[in-house]
Design an enzyme around this catalytic site. Structure first.
Site, short mmCIF file in Angstrom:
data_model
loop_
_atom_site.label_atom_id
_atom_site.label_comp_id
_atom_site.label_asym_id
_atom_site.label_seq_id
_atom_site.Cartn_x
_atom_site.Cartn_y
_atom_site.Cartn_z
N SER A 240 0.53 -0.99 -0.13
CA SER A 240 -0.17 -0.04 0.21
C SER A 240 1.16 1.16 0.07
O SER A 240 2.46 1.44 -0.15
CB SER A 240 -0.76 0.07 1.47
OG SER A 240 0.29 0.48 2.07
N LYS A 241 0.59 1.98 0.07
CA LYS A 241 1.02 3.85 -0.05
C LYS A 241 1.61 3.86 0.66
O LYS A 241 2.74 3.99 0.87
CB LYS A 241 -0.23 4.66 -0.51
CG LYS A 241 -0.17 4.83 -1.97
CD LYS A 241 -0.31 6.47 -2.48
CE LYS A 241 -0.40 7.05 -3.71
NZ LYS A 241 -1.21 8.36 -4.18
#
Ligand code: GLU
Length: 469
Positions: A240-241
């Site tokens: 994920s970011k």
């Protein structure tokens, strides 16, 4: 054989760390073998490709020190050449026009789904007489793929991967608007660029089978493939970011050194015994595709940070000062000149051991650039009072009379002064720090005095005494 590798990003967003690692491996393999590393910008998706993304790719590669050979090649500019190859395949009977309308293709898919068959083009136009073509319609061009046998990808990382040809339908080479597909463009460009090794993420593994079919249809030798497992988040799931799926340049902005990032990306999927610290020159000497692991790597911010700490300690102080200045300017809101950078460089030996990133280093260094007279924070204001001011006033001539002005000499003098007063060192060092920095957190106070120099240090003591006595 001379090795030619290429990095072929699509400029549709930032260069994420998976892409940066792919670029690094291609670069290393080329440099290790004395080959060539080419850059190809796959900008055929006109809606999603942007100049900003192209610039970000160049920027990130430069930051990571991954210089490419020659000019970058832009794929979209080669559309005519791609179409020419499709026409050559038609002429050779290895490709054909397909006049299926979007509706017919949808119906084909739905029928396959309803019958529980894999969704594939059914070859409607494969052997049909082009004279049947509906008037005025422009066809897509499809490859006449082998329907029997199998295609084997001899992958340097994944081993032999065999795909039954029956599984691969006749893929489109040119769309009905005449634009080349990704598959066609990649194969033609890899051939024309003389690419010998295609090193890329394993999300492209099945594409390789189709690409090999296309190389074979053209009687071109296929490059050697090496598909690298993707990078996962620390929990093993897609990254994920928050976990790091941001652009490579974001790591520069977070204050990581490029050499730490290089080393980290290298180890993220490649190994050489138990070695963890592998500077780039060493990596060039060692890198080989046989060292690429088969299972997905997990992104680990702590490891990256530990490497950064290591490389910060090693870094040249002048360079570190210049790199820190970029972040510091943001914190203090003014540009730093050469004199400021010299001050920063002098402070580096004592400061660089205490920060994990350049950003942290910059934050720790702000005290060096607070304008006089200082503003004292709450804790410093508590420490400084008439008593401690009197103490500093007494200390001042001892310092002023010193022959030298180095951390060692200063420490000896302050210790002697504290002993003479029968005070613990802290009782003197604390107000001294508050007076010099306006706060209570700084590198060792004798380093601080050293960095400020005699005149500036004594002037700051004057300021504090005047303010608090
Ligand atoms: N442009 C593709 C991508 O960014 C890479 C294609 C290739 O390496 O063959 O994923």
């Amino acid at each position: 054989m001379t090795v030619v590798t290429r990095f072929a990003p699509s400029p549709t967003g930032f260069l994420h760390i998976g892409g940066a690692r792919t670029a690094l491996y291609n670069w290393l393999y080329a440099r290790h073998t004395g080959g060539t590393f080419l850059l190809r910008i796959e900008d055929t998706d006109r809606k999603r490709s942007t100049d900003a993304a192209i610039e970000a790719i160049f920027d990130s590669l430069r930051w990571l020190g991954l210089d490419w050979d020659g000019e970058p090649l832009f794929q979209f500019a080669r559309a005519e050449r791609h179409a020419e190859v499709a026409q050559a395949l038609i002429a050779a009977g290895k490709a054909y026009p397909c006049y299926c309308t979007p509706d017919e293709l949808t119906a084909m898919r739905e029928k396959a789904r309803a019958e529980g068959r894999p969704v594939r083009y059914d070859g409607t136009w494969r052997d049909r007489d082009p004279a049947d073509a509906p008037a005025g319609a422009s066809p897509a061009i499809r490859l006449k793929s082998p329907q029997e046998g199998e295609t084997v990808i001899r992958d340097l990382v994944q081993g032999d991967v065999t795909i039954a040809n029956a599984q691969l339908d006749d893929m489109i080479l040119l769309r009905s608007d005449g634009t080349p597909t990704y598959m066609l463009a990649v194969v033609v460009d890899d051939h024309d660029m003389g690419v010998s090794h295609v090193i890329r993420g394993d999300d492209h593994l099945t594409n390789a089978a189709r690409q090999i079919q296309l190389f074979e249809a053209m009687d071109w030798p296929s490059p050697t493939f090496a598909h690298i497992p993707l990078i996962h988040g620390p929990d093993g799931a897609k990254m994920s970011k928050r976990q790091g799926a941001v652009g490579a340049e974001a790591y520069r902005d977070m204050g990581f050194l490029p050499e730490a990032m290089q080393n980290y990306l290298l180890r993220l999927g490649w190994g050489h015994g138990d070695d963890e610290i592998i500077p780039l020159e060493q990596a060039v000497a060692w890198f080989d595709l046989s060292g690429v692991g088969k299972s997905p790597a997990r992104f680990d911010m702590d490891k990256l940070t530990a490497l950064n700490l290591h490389y910060m300690k090693q870094a040249d102080d002048q360079r570190l000062a210049r790199l820190t200045a970029v972040h510091l300017e943001e914190v203090i809101g003014r540009p730093l000149g050469d004199d400021d950078i010299a001050v920063l460089a002098r402070a580096m030996p004592s400061m660089k051991e205490r920060a994990k990133t350049l950003v942290e280093l910059a934050q720790n260094a702000t005290f060096l650039f607070r304008p006089r007279p200082l503003e004292f924070d709450a804790k410093a204001s508590k420490i400084l009072n008439p008593d401690t001011s009197a103490l500093l006033l007494d200390l001042q001539p001892h310092l002023a009379a010193l022959d030298g002005w180095s951390a060692d000499v200063l420490e000896a003098a302050v210790r002697a002064f504290a002993e003479e007063r029968e005070l613990g060192l802290g009782k003197v060092a604390q107000p001294l720090r508050a007076a010099l920095t306006g706060g209570t957190v700084s590198p060792p106070i004798f380093d601080v005095l050293d960095v400020f120099g005699r005149d500036e240090s004594l002037a700051r003591l004057d300021d504090a005494v005047a303010r608090f006595s």
